[in-house]
Scaffold this motif. Structure first.
Motif, PDB file in Angstrom:
ATOM      1  N   ASP A 288       0.816  -1.199   0.099  1.00 18.01           N
ATOM      2  CA  ASP A 288       0.038  -0.005  -0.283  1.00 18.01           C
ATOM      3  C   ASP A 288       0.887   1.241   0.090  1.00 18.01           C
ATOM      4  O   ASP A 288       2.027   1.144   0.499  1.00 18.01           O
ATOM      5  CB  ASP A 288      -0.899  -0.036   1.339  1.00 18.01           C
ATOM      6  N   PRO A 289       0.560   2.293  -0.791  1.00 13.49           N
ATOM      7  CA  PRO A 289       1.270   3.694  -0.784  1.00 13.49           C
ATOM      8  C   PRO A 289       1.508   4.002   0.531  1.00 13.49           C
ATOM      9  O   PRO A 289       2.607   4.557   0.993  1.00 13.49           O
ATOM     10  CB  PRO A 289       0.291   4.505  -1.834  1.00 13.49           C
ATOM     11  N   ALA A 290       0.350   3.973   1.447  1.00 15.72           N
ATOM     12  CA  ALA A 290       0.603   4.824   2.847  1.00 15.72           C
ATOM     13  C   ALA A 290       1.258   3.860   3.731  1.00 15.72           C
ATOM     14  O   ALA A 290       2.237   4.477   4.282  1.00 15.72           O
ATOM     15  CB  ALA A 290      -0.600   4.653   3.417  1.00 15.72           C
ATOM     16  N   GLY A 293       4.992   4.568   1.966  1.00 16.03           N
ATOM     17  CA  GLY A 293       5.328   6.086   2.497  1.00 16.03           C
ATOM     18  C   GLY A 293       5.766   6.327   3.803  1.00 16.03           C
ATOM     19  O   GLY A 293       6.935   6.853   4.269  1.00 16.03           O
TER      20      GLY A 293
END
Lengths: 300, 300
Positions: A288-290, A293
């Motif tokens: 997941d990007p979150a 990140g």
């Protein structure tokens, strides 16, 4: 196996100069992040889907095997249903759906994946093939195509990849050592290897390496691993996240499970690999990007 | 060129199935993110450093050419000094230093990179070779090794990569079309191509694609591009960030400049590429974790 070899993408071998220098360890990386559906699981899924006599495939997966089987099924015009834990990574759920498969979310603290698979198998009216994401002869055969290409320090969950790589290597007459890399939070493979029998986790471990949230090794896999695996190394959650950051610096977007081999190399408590040039298998890139990140912007 | 071809890594060609499906455009990606020092610039830097008769190499660079030249110089036992804008990406500054080069930061609103390079060239007492990051015959020759391998939609800053790819293709008798991809905020190549002469930006553009923050095309490059380039496409900053996210989903960690070709394909206002299967050159992967984390967690 010819058709499997024709369809899978060859692994991408990288020699990260700056990373080797920084860690003061000469390393090679075999990346499966560019494999179809972003992880090595496509090797097994395509092999199993091709070998299946049925037109509806059912599996339980934290995501990568599900997406791989969904894509394999779409290539072969088969129906596909994937049981996934409620807490699965959003990109992994989306990937399974994008290939036209049906997703069944389960709350694993209420009912196990395996039980839900059995319920569904009883409910569906068409002829159905229940495929294990890691404990199936065709899964091992599919994964062996990676062992034919290369070898060494391999992420372990259910053991399908490490067993497959060993089979691929041995079939070619290679005696190259294969080591498994596991999260310390989900160290059932380490405990099983020490005990000489399969030891299970009491519940799905909460490790960030979601591909290793399996309850135990597969039986078929354990038979192979017990004979041929050189050992199991474990990594802390902090080491796994640090490994994701190192791979980011080396340009490689890896999911936490994909970074397990490097994480164990960083820890390397046992020194078993000392003096050898480890080939790290980076098994997948779906994250997941979150989550990604957060990991890459955190400090060591 | 033999020694350059032996030393550079072959480009990584990817066929992102899910991305092609999502954008409803069949695409191929040629990634230079795994090139030495993480960008295509190493091709040019190594070629230029090898050809130079001097033992001290001086250049101005927003980062990727600097890191590439620093690494090339270290391989060839040469000294290296890199003039970088004060606002350069932290990972790029760190990369240049990690290869043993000296970094000279300049505030580009007070003094241009070129002026500072000239000052330093006068100050240094050893014999020095001032190398342009994009406008030098050996830079074009080095980049042509990529054109020999593949071709098509190419990020443009100073024009060294697109000119190099064209030279590589034409040398092999290929008439394949090459298009340039540029940030709309730094559209001097587009304007130069339209005007038939080199048009400069008045100051360094603030585009997130830091590799394209050049003031103008190189003279050598423009001569080649004017004759052989099929056209220039531009992308907004939002399209560049969206392209970074798409490449993240396709497992590829690209820096904003590296995502330019995909960004222009997403915009594709002009429809010039319609019906063709574009090969997108992803030129580099060097980006600060904080910048990357912000982009991938933002919404379209």
């Amino acid at each position: 196996m010819w058709r499997v070899r024709q369809t899978v993408r060859a692994t991408t071998v990288l020699e990260p100069v700056a990373l080797s220098k920084q860690l003061q360890k000469p390393i090679l990386i075999a990346s499966e992040t560019f494999q179809h559906t972003g992880s090595f699981k496509f090797r097994a899924a395509y092999c199993a889907a091709l070998a299946s006599k049925f037109d509806h495939l059912l599996t339980a997966s934290s995501g990568n095997f599900g997406a791989a089987l969904a894509y394999a099924a779409s290539l072969l015009n088969k129906r596909c249903t994937v049981v996934m834990p409620h807490a699965s990574s959003a990109v992994k759920i989306a990937a399974v759906k994008s290939f036209g498969a049906q997703v069944e979310l389960v709350e694993t603290n209420k009912i196990s994946r395996a039980e839900r698979v059995q319920q569904l198998a009883n409910e569906f009216e068409d002829r159905i093939d229940v495929l294990s994401a890691y404990d199936h002869p065709m899964v091992i055969a599919g994964n062996s195509t990676l062992g034919e290409e290369i070898a060494a320090l391999v992420p372990i969950g259910g053991g399908g990849l490490s067993a497959g790589i060993i089979m691929g290597l041995r079939a070619k007459g290679s005696k190259l050592e294969v080591w498994a890399a596991e999260p310390a939070m989900a160290d059932d493979a380490w405990r099983s290897f020490a005990a000489g029998e399969i030891v299970s986790n009491s519940s799905e471990p909460g490790t960030i390496a979601d591909g290793a949230r399996t309850l135990s090794l597969g039986k078929l896999n354990f038979e192979i691993l017990q004979k041929e695996l050189s050992g199991v190394l474990v990594a802390s959650e902090a080491e796994i996240e640090a490994a994701v950051r190192h791979l980011f610096s080396a340009q490689l977007k890896a999911e936490p499970t994909g970074a397990l081999a490097l994480a164990c190399l960083i820890g390397a408590r046992n020194g078993q690999l000392k003096g050898r040039r480890p080939l790290l298998i980076v098994s997948g890139g779906n994250v997941d990007p979150a989550v990604y990140g957060r990991i890459i912007t955190a400090q060591d």
